[in-house]
Motif scaffolding. Structure first.
Motif, PDB file in Angstrom:
ATOM      1  N   HIS A  12      12.080  -0.980   8.396  1.00  0.00           N
ATOM      2  CA  HIS A  12      11.857  -1.382   9.803  1.00  0.00           C
ATOM      3  C   HIS A  12      10.378  -1.010  10.155  1.00  0.00           C
ATOM      4  O   HIS A  12       9.537  -0.501   9.499  1.00  0.00           O
ATOM      5  N   ILE A  13       9.846  -1.950  11.023  1.00  0.00           N
ATOM      6  CA  ILE A  13       8.481  -1.946  11.523  1.00  0.00           C
ATOM      7  C   ILE A  13       8.319  -1.141  12.880  1.00  0.00           C
ATOM      8  O   ILE A  13       9.246  -1.285  13.811  1.00  0.00           O
ATOM      9  N   GLU A  14       7.322  -0.400  13.027  1.00  0.00           N
ATOM     10  CA  GLU A  14       7.076   0.283  14.175  1.00  0.00           C
ATOM     11  C   GLU A  14       5.658   0.313  14.567  1.00  0.00           C
ATOM     12  O   GLU A  14       4.975   0.309  13.543  1.00  0.00           O
ATOM     13  N   GLN A  15       5.416   0.320  15.698  1.00  0.00           N
ATOM     14  CA  GLN A  15       4.012   0.695  16.053  1.00  0.00           C
ATOM     15  C   GLN A  15       3.558   2.108  15.721  1.00  0.00           C
ATOM     16  O   GLN A  15       3.946   3.082  15.854  1.00  0.00           O
ATOM     17  N   ALA A  16       2.365   1.981  15.018  1.00  0.00           N
ATOM     18  CA  ALA A  16       1.822   3.367  14.427  1.00  0.00           C
ATOM     19  C   ALA A  16       1.147   4.285  15.591  1.00  0.00           C
ATOM     20  O   ALA A  16       0.667   3.569  16.497  1.00  0.00           O
ATOM     21  N   THR A  17       1.361   5.530  15.395  1.00  0.00           N
ATOM     22  CA  THR A  17       0.856   6.423  16.120  1.00  0.00           C
ATOM     23  C   THR A  17      -0.348   6.929  15.521  1.00  0.00           C
ATOM     24  O   THR A  17      -0.542   7.164  14.262  1.00  0.00           O
ATOM     25  N   PRO A  18      -1.088   7.929  16.364  1.00  0.00           N
ATOM     26  CA  PRO A  18      -1.935   8.947  15.386  1.00  0.00           C
ATOM     27  C   PRO A  18      -1.575   9.832  14.391  1.00  0.00           C
ATOM     28  O   PRO A  18      -1.951   9.964  13.414  1.00  0.00           O
ATOM     29  N   ARG A  19      -0.186  10.207  14.591  1.00  0.00           N
ATOM     30  CA  ARG A  19       0.626  10.957  13.418  1.00  0.00           C
ATOM     31  C   ARG A  19       0.692  10.250  12.217  1.00  0.00           C
ATOM     32  O   ARG A  19       0.716  10.776  11.305  1.00  0.00           O
ATOM     33  N   ASP A  20       0.524   8.892  12.271  1.00  0.00           N
ATOM     34  CA  ASP A  20       0.701   8.000  10.960  1.00  0.00           C
ATOM     35  C   ASP A  20      -0.674   7.752  10.317  1.00  0.00           C
ATOM     36  O   ASP A  20      -0.454   6.914   9.317  1.00  0.00           O
ATOM     37  N   LEU A  21      -1.809   8.254  11.014  1.00  0.00           N
ATOM     38  CA  LEU A  21      -3.143   7.686  10.359  1.00  0.00           C
ATOM     39  C   LEU A  21      -3.198   7.933   9.110  1.00  0.00           C
ATOM     40  O   LEU A  21      -3.482   7.209   8.230  1.00  0.00           O
ATOM     41  N   ASP A  22      -2.968   9.275   8.639  1.00  0.00           N
ATOM     42  CA  ASP A  22      -2.916   9.839   7.095  1.00  0.00           C
ATOM     43  C   ASP A  22      -2.063   8.888   6.291  1.00  0.00           C
ATOM     44  O   ASP A  22      -2.478   8.546   5.155  1.00  0.00           O
ATOM     45  N   ALA A  23      -0.844   8.639   6.649  1.00  0.00           N
ATOM     46  CA  ALA A  23       0.294   7.800   5.808  1.00  0.00           C
ATOM     47  C   ALA A  23      -0.439   6.412   5.843  1.00  0.00           C
ATOM     48  O   ALA A  23      -0.213   5.758   4.738  1.00  0.00           O
ATOM     49  N   PHE A  24      -0.964   5.917   6.868  1.00  0.00           N
ATOM     50  CA  PHE A  24      -1.622   4.532   7.044  1.00  0.00           C
ATOM     51  C   PHE A  24      -2.599   4.538   5.983  1.00  0.00           C
ATOM     52  O   PHE A  24      -2.912   3.553   4.998  1.00  0.00           O
ATOM     53  N   LEU A  25      -3.474   5.408   5.739  1.00  0.00           N
ATOM     54  CA  LEU A  25      -4.612   5.540   5.107  1.00  0.00           C
ATOM     55  C   LEU A  25      -4.404   5.707   3.654  1.00  0.00           C
ATOM     56  O   LEU A  25      -4.795   5.116   2.629  1.00  0.00           O
ATOM     57  N   ASP A  26      -3.363   6.459   3.283  1.00  0.00           N
ATOM     58  CA  ASP A  26      -2.633   6.356   1.955  1.00  0.00           C
ATOM     59  C   ASP A  26      -2.154   5.388   1.346  1.00  0.00           C
ATOM     60  O   ASP A  26      -2.387   4.967   0.378  1.00  0.00           O
ATOM     61  N   VAL A  27      -1.419   4.531   2.359  1.00  0.00           N
ATOM     62  CA  VAL A  27      -1.109   2.920   1.867  1.00  0.00           C
ATOM     63  C   VAL A  27      -2.096   2.130   1.291  1.00  0.00           C
ATOM     64  O   VAL A  27      -2.147   1.476   0.330  1.00  0.00           O
ATOM     65  N   LEU A  28      -3.308   2.126   2.524  1.00  0.00           N
ATOM     66  CA  LEU A  28      -4.326   1.483   1.901  1.00  0.00           C
ATOM     67  C   LEU A  28      -5.033   1.875   0.651  1.00  0.00           C
ATOM     68  O   LEU A  28      -5.531   1.182  -0.130  1.00  0.00           O
ATOM     69  N   SER A  29      -5.101   3.097   0.571  1.00  0.00           N
ATOM     70  CA  SER A  29      -5.506   3.719  -0.854  1.00  0.00           C
ATOM     71  C   SER A  29      -4.724   3.580  -2.281  1.00  0.00           C
ATOM     72  O   SER A  29      -5.393   3.157  -3.114  1.00  0.00           O
ATOM     73  N   ALA A  30      -3.402   3.341  -1.773  1.00  0.00           N
ATOM     74  CA  ALA A  30      -2.760   3.086  -2.840  1.00  0.00           C
ATOM     75  C   ALA A  30      -2.889   1.550  -3.506  1.00  0.00           C
ATOM     76  O   ALA A  30      -3.346   1.270  -4.568  1.00  0.00           O
ATOM     77  N   ALA A  31      -2.926   0.714  -2.193  1.00  0.00           N
ATOM     78  CA  ALA A  31      -3.529  -0.742  -2.593  1.00  0.00           C
ATOM     79  C   ALA A  31      -4.668  -0.890  -3.131  1.00  0.00           C
ATOM     80  O   ALA A  31      -5.198  -1.584  -4.241  1.00  0.00           O
ATOM     81  N   SER A  32      -5.725  -0.191  -2.597  1.00  0.00           N
ATOM     82  CA  SER A  32      -7.144  -0.264  -3.255  1.00  0.00           C
ATOM     83  C   SER A  32      -7.239   0.307  -4.562  1.00  0.00           C
ATOM     84  O   SER A  32      -7.681  -0.522  -5.504  1.00  0.00           O
ATOM     85  N   ALA A  33      -6.170   1.209  -4.902  1.00  0.00           N
ATOM     86  CA  ALA A  33      -6.116   1.781  -6.583  1.00  0.00           C
ATOM     87  C   ALA A  33      -5.788   0.483  -7.380  1.00  0.00           C
ATOM     88  O   ALA A  33      -6.304   0.534  -8.589  1.00  0.00           O
ATOM     89  N   ARG A  34      -4.682  -0.114  -6.908  1.00  0.00           N
ATOM     90  CA  ARG A  34      -4.094  -1.056  -7.752  1.00  0.00           C
ATOM     91  C   ARG A  34      -5.194  -2.158  -7.949  1.00  0.00           C
ATOM     92  O   ARG A  34      -5.381  -2.895  -9.046  1.00  0.00           O
ATOM     93  N   LEU A  35      -5.866  -2.642  -6.940  1.00  0.00           N
ATOM     94  CA  LEU A  35      -6.958  -3.473  -7.059  1.00  0.00           C
ATOM     95  C   LEU A  35      -8.102  -3.165  -8.062  1.00  0.00           C
ATOM     96  O   LEU A  35      -8.491  -3.865  -8.933  1.00  0.00           O
ATOM     97  N   HIS A  36      -8.584  -2.010  -7.849  1.00  0.00           N
ATOM     98  CA  HIS A  36      -9.453  -1.209  -8.922  1.00  0.00           C
ATOM     99  C   HIS A  36      -9.183  -1.269 -10.363  1.00  0.00           C
ATOM    100  O   HIS A  36      -9.879  -1.390 -11.120  1.00  0.00           O
ATOM    101  N   ALA A  37      -7.737  -0.812 -10.288  1.00  0.00           N
ATOM    102  CA  ALA A  37      -7.397  -0.863 -11.679  1.00  0.00           C
ATOM    103  C   ALA A  37      -7.280  -2.389 -12.420  1.00  0.00           C
ATOM    104  O   ALA A  37      -7.356  -2.422 -13.772  1.00  0.00           O
TER     105      ALA A  37
END
Length: 184
Positions: free
Chosen positions: A3-28
């Motif tokens: 399900h989708i929900e509006q992100a809150t400041p509590r989600d910041l680290d998880a949001f950044l973690d997903v972006l980092s995982a995607a970045s790692a796949r691209l870099h690989a």
């Protein structure tokens, strides 16, 4: 079920973690598209403004996006910025969710249409032809490529915003017209 929900400041680290995982796949794959980890300042203002969304599968965040009425003035002309358009950015998924990115783009297009937007736009990394092909295959058209010395993005794409539910959205539980609103 996701399900989708509006992100809150509590989600910041998880949001950044997903972006980092995607970045790692691209870099690989040899694609130097995103930084290894985005600075919090690149996402937190959108979270605080209510423009950032997370997709959860149970508790963990498995996908992210930002949907905004504000386009990047480095890329879009003043006339284009005056168009009734919404702009998607920071769209990413974790491994194991094939098709979720497409569903999330469809969800963004539906949200844009429901809020009066006629177009869904994005800018992509100029040197990633696979990503360009991905957007073209999902109904976007290439508007132009803007080359600026201080930016690596600049391949501009748009498609009509449509208030429709796609099979991909149904498959990932994104057919509900509104995200779950979470109080910060």
């Amino acid at each position: 079920m996701t399900h989708i929900e509006q992100a809150t400041p509590r989600d910041l680290d998880a949001f950044l973690d997903v972006l980092s995982a995607a970045s790692a796949r691209l870099h690989a794959r040899g694609i130097d598209q995103w930084p290894r980890r985005f600075a919090a300042s690149k996402v937190l203002p959108d979270i605080e403004a209510g423009r950032a969304y997370v997709v959860r599968d149970g508790r963990p965040v498995v996908a992210t996006t930002i949907l905004s009425e504000v386009g990047d003035a480095d890329f879009w002309t003043p006339a284009e910025l005056a168009d009734p358009a919404y702009y998607v950015s920071k769209i990413a998924t974790v491994d194991g969710y094939t098709g979720l990115g497409s569903a999330l783009l469809d969800w963004c297009g539906r949200q844009a249409a429901r809020q009066g937007g006629e177009l869904l736009r994005l800018d992509a990394w100029r040197t990633n032809p696979d990503l360009h092909a991905y957007y073209l295959a999902r109904g976007f058209r290439h508007v132009r490529t803007v080359e600026l010395p201080h930016r690596n993005s600049g391949a501009l794409f748009e498609r009509p915003a449509r208030d429709t539910v796609t099979d991909a959205m149904r498959d990932y539980g994104l057919a509900d017209p509104s995200p779950v609103e979470v109080t910060p």
